[in-house]
Motif scaffolding. Structure first.
Motif, PDB file in Angstrom:
ATOM      1  N   PRO A  52       0.587  -1.138   0.027  1.00  0.00           N
ATOM      2  CA  PRO A  52      -0.581   0.395  -0.196  1.00  0.00           C
ATOM      3  C   PRO A  52       0.283   1.249   0.555  1.00  0.00           C
ATOM      4  CG  PRO A  52      -0.676  -1.417   1.382  1.00  0.00           C
ATOM      5  CD  PRO A  52       0.525  -2.091   1.263  1.00  0.00           C
ATOM      6  N   LYS A  53       0.771   2.453  -0.710  1.00  0.00           N
ATOM      7  CA  LYS A  53       1.181   3.476  -1.459  1.00  0.00           C
ATOM      8  C   LYS A  53       0.658   4.696   0.668  1.00  0.00           C
ATOM      9  CE  LYS A  53       0.173   6.158  -4.408  1.00  0.00           C
ATOM     10  NZ  LYS A  53       0.272   6.949  -5.280  1.00  0.00           N
ATOM     11  N   ARG A  54       1.764   4.241   1.744  1.00  0.00           N
ATOM     12  CA  ARG A  54       1.585   4.898   2.467  1.00  0.00           C
ATOM     13  C   ARG A  54       2.744   6.098   2.636  1.00  0.00           C
ATOM     14  NH1 ARG A  54       0.173   0.042   5.439  1.00  0.00           N
ATOM     15  NH2 ARG A  54      -1.718  -0.344   5.194  1.00  0.00           N
ATOM     16  N   SER A  55       3.791   5.782   2.737  1.00  0.00           N
ATOM     17  CA  SER A  55       4.556   7.189   2.900  1.00  0.00           C
ATOM     18  C   SER A  55       4.717   7.891   1.383  1.00  0.00           C
ATOM     19  CB  SER A  55       5.895   6.882   2.699  1.00  0.00           C
ATOM     20  OG  SER A  55       6.589   6.671   3.577  1.00  0.00           O
ATOM     21  N   THR A  56       5.205   9.091   2.454  1.00  0.00           N
ATOM     22  CA  THR A  56       4.813  10.700   2.006  1.00  0.00           C
ATOM     23  C   THR A  56       6.720  11.451   2.328  1.00  0.00           C
ATOM     24  OG1 THR A  56       4.139  11.851   3.590  1.00  0.00           O
ATOM     25  CG2 THR A  56       2.984  11.287   1.725  1.00  0.00           C
ATOM     26  N   LEU A  57       7.119  10.648   3.016  1.00  0.00           N
ATOM     27  CA  LEU A  57       8.799  10.815   3.221  1.00  0.00           C
ATOM     28  C   LEU A  57       9.735  11.107   2.298  1.00  0.00           C
ATOM     29  CD1 LEU A  57      10.747  12.531   5.073  1.00  0.00           C
ATOM     30  CD2 LEU A  57      10.724  10.724   6.700  1.00  0.00           C
ATOM     31  N   VAL A  58      10.003  12.046   1.250  1.00  0.00           N
ATOM     32  CA  VAL A  58      11.060  11.538  -0.320  1.00  0.00           C
ATOM     33  C   VAL A  58      12.524  11.410   0.503  1.00  0.00           C
ATOM     34  CG1 VAL A  58      11.910  12.358  -1.310  1.00  0.00           C
ATOM     35  CG2 VAL A  58       9.139  12.562  -1.255  1.00  0.00           C
ATOM     36  N   THR A  59      13.459  10.446   0.338  1.00  0.00           N
ATOM     37  CA  THR A  59      14.637  10.404   0.482  1.00  0.00           C
ATOM     38  C   THR A  59      16.030  10.256  -0.640  1.00  0.00           C
ATOM     39  OG1 THR A  59      13.522   9.186   2.930  1.00  0.00           O
ATOM     40  CG2 THR A  59      16.415   8.846   1.875  1.00  0.00           C
ATOM     41  N   VAL A  60      16.585  11.140  -0.488  1.00  0.00           N
ATOM     42  CA  VAL A  60      17.400  10.749  -1.351  1.00  0.00           C
ATOM     43  C   VAL A  60      18.105   9.117  -1.668  1.00  0.00           C
ATOM     44  CG1 VAL A  60      20.104  11.404  -2.452  1.00  0.00           C
ATOM     45  CG2 VAL A  60      18.271  13.001  -2.421  1.00  0.00           C
ATOM     46  N   ILE A  61      17.978   8.218  -2.566  1.00  0.00           N
ATOM     47  CA  ILE A  61      18.926   6.925  -2.881  1.00  0.00           C
ATOM     48  C   ILE A  61      19.805   6.766  -3.589  1.00  0.00           C
ATOM     49  CG2 ILE A  61      16.009   5.821  -1.874  1.00  0.00           C
ATOM     50  CD1 ILE A  61      16.949   5.575  -5.326  1.00  0.00           C
ATOM     51  N   ARG A  62      20.150   5.197  -3.570  1.00  0.00           N
ATOM     52  CA  ARG A  62      20.824   5.112  -4.675  1.00  0.00           C
ATOM     53  C   ARG A  62      20.634   3.855  -5.149  1.00  0.00           C
ATOM     54  NH1 ARG A  62      25.997   1.166  -3.783  1.00  0.00           N
ATOM     55  NH2 ARG A  62      27.310   1.525  -5.820  1.00  0.00           N
ATOM     56  N   LYS A  63      20.092   3.380  -6.495  1.00  0.00           N
ATOM     57  CA  LYS A  63      19.475   2.685  -7.396  1.00  0.00           C
ATOM     58  C   LYS A  63      20.799   1.579  -8.148  1.00  0.00           C
ATOM     59  CE  LYS A  63      16.451   1.745 -11.079  1.00  0.00           C
ATOM     60  NZ  LYS A  63      15.484   2.496 -12.083  1.00  0.00           N
ATOM     61  N   VAL A  64      20.260   0.322  -7.767  1.00  0.00           N
ATOM     62  CA  VAL A  64      21.353  -0.660  -7.908  1.00  0.00           C
ATOM     63  C   VAL A  64      20.626  -2.086  -8.657  1.00  0.00           C
ATOM     64  CG1 VAL A  64      23.286  -0.385  -6.323  1.00  0.00           C
ATOM     65  CG2 VAL A  64      21.899  -1.886  -6.101  1.00  0.00           C
ATOM     66  N   LEU A  65      20.927  -2.435  -9.537  1.00  0.00           N
ATOM     67  CA  LEU A  65      20.260  -3.324 -10.064  1.00  0.00           C
ATOM     68  C   LEU A  65      21.490  -4.717  -9.528  1.00  0.00           C
ATOM     69  CD1 LEU A  65      19.256  -2.018 -13.459  1.00  0.00           C
ATOM     70  CD2 LEU A  65      17.638  -2.434 -11.091  1.00  0.00           C
ATOM     71  N   ALA A  66      20.532  -6.236  -9.776  1.00  0.00           N
ATOM     72  CA  ALA A  66      21.275  -7.307  -9.937  1.00  0.00           C
ATOM     73  C   ALA A  66      21.357  -8.334 -11.011  1.00  0.00           C
ATOM     74  CB  ALA A  66      20.620  -8.294  -9.093  1.00  0.00           C
ATOM     75  N   HIS A  67      22.234  -8.661 -11.515  1.00  0.00           N
ATOM     76  CA  HIS A  67      22.543  -9.136 -12.441  1.00  0.00           C
ATOM     77  C   HIS A  67      21.232 -10.148 -12.629  1.00  0.00           C
ATOM     78  CE1 HIS A  67      26.040  -7.860 -14.167  1.00  0.00           C
ATOM     79  NE2 HIS A  67      26.301  -8.018 -13.043  1.00  0.00           N
ATOM     80  N   GLY A  68      20.256 -10.975 -12.233  1.00  0.00           N
ATOM     81  CA  GLY A  68      19.121 -11.700 -12.205  1.00  0.00           C
ATOM     82  C   GLY A  68      18.170 -11.432 -10.945  1.00  0.00           C
ATOM     83  N   ARG A  69      17.866 -12.254 -10.518  1.00  0.00           N
ATOM     84  CA  ARG A  69      16.757 -12.827  -8.943  1.00  0.00           C
ATOM     85  C   ARG A  69      17.572 -12.606  -8.170  1.00  0.00           C
ATOM     86  NH1 ARG A  69      11.372 -14.723 -10.897  1.00  0.00           N
ATOM     87  NH2 ARG A  69      10.875 -14.788  -9.109  1.00  0.00           N
ATOM     88  N   ALA A  70      18.831 -12.365  -7.527  1.00  0.00           N
ATOM     89  CA  ALA A  70      19.379 -11.702  -6.729  1.00  0.00           C
ATOM     90  C   ALA A  70      20.171 -11.727  -7.047  1.00  0.00           C
ATOM     91  CB  ALA A  70      19.308 -12.833  -5.311  1.00  0.00           C
TER      92      ALA A  70
END
Length: 174
Positions: A56-74
């Motif tokens: 559910p969409k509840r949070s409205t506190l915005v934070t700076v994040i670092r986004k990374v991707l895996a090579h697969g499912r983990a």
């Protein structure tokens, strides 16, 4: 279509969260999970809509994040990631920016103007080139005192953002 796991890193302020990224289209699905297994279980039940329904969409506190991707499912135990990490914005339950790993979405940054920190979108200024416009404003007159601030400059720091910009960002992206 290739689906891979993504991770949102908040720095020291919160535990990491996880999301599903569609590598075929280049877009991330925005709901964030505390457990990567729960993200895959929700996705396997019904893909994108099941992910949205599970968090559910509840949070409205915005934070700076670092986004990374895996090579697969983990993620690998050795910490290897797919592509370069990127900095952006998220709440506790939604990845807000960047959603795309390509060039299809507008570019966001922070804009400090008149002592207020805004979330800004790069817009086309016609013959004047591109400029940053706060999300809270339909039009913006750039001032020489306005300062563009990169997300990575405020990573792992508390934010005091313009409330109207936060509301606009969450309405657009959440």
């Amino acid at each position: 279509m290739g689906r891979i796991l993504g991770r949102v890193e908040y720095g020291a302020c919160e535990p990491n969260r996880f999301f599903i990224h569609d590598d075929t289209s280049g877009w991330s699905i925005s709901p964030l999970f505390a457990d990567p297994a729960a993200a895959w279980e929700a996705y396997d039940r019904g893909e994108g809509q099941a992910l949205r329904d599970a968090v559910p969409k509840r949070s409205t506190l915005v934070t700076v994040i670092r986004k990374v991707l895996a090579h697969g499912r983990a993620f690998d135990a050795n910490g290897e990631i797919y592509r370069e990490p990127s900095f952006g914005l998220a709440t506790e339950d939604r990845l807000l920016y960047p959603l795309s790993s390509g060039y299809e979405e507008s570019r966001y940054s922070f804009l400090r103007a008149g002592g207020v920190l805004h979330v800004a979108e790069e817009v086309d200024g016609g013959f004047s080139g591109n400029y940053d416009r706060p999300l809270c404003a339909e039009r913006w007159n750039w001032s020489k005192d306005d300062e563009r601030v990169a997300f990575e400059d405020l990573f792992n720091q508390p934010l005091d953002l313009c409330p109207q910009c936060v509301a606009a960002l969450i309405a657009q992206r959440g």
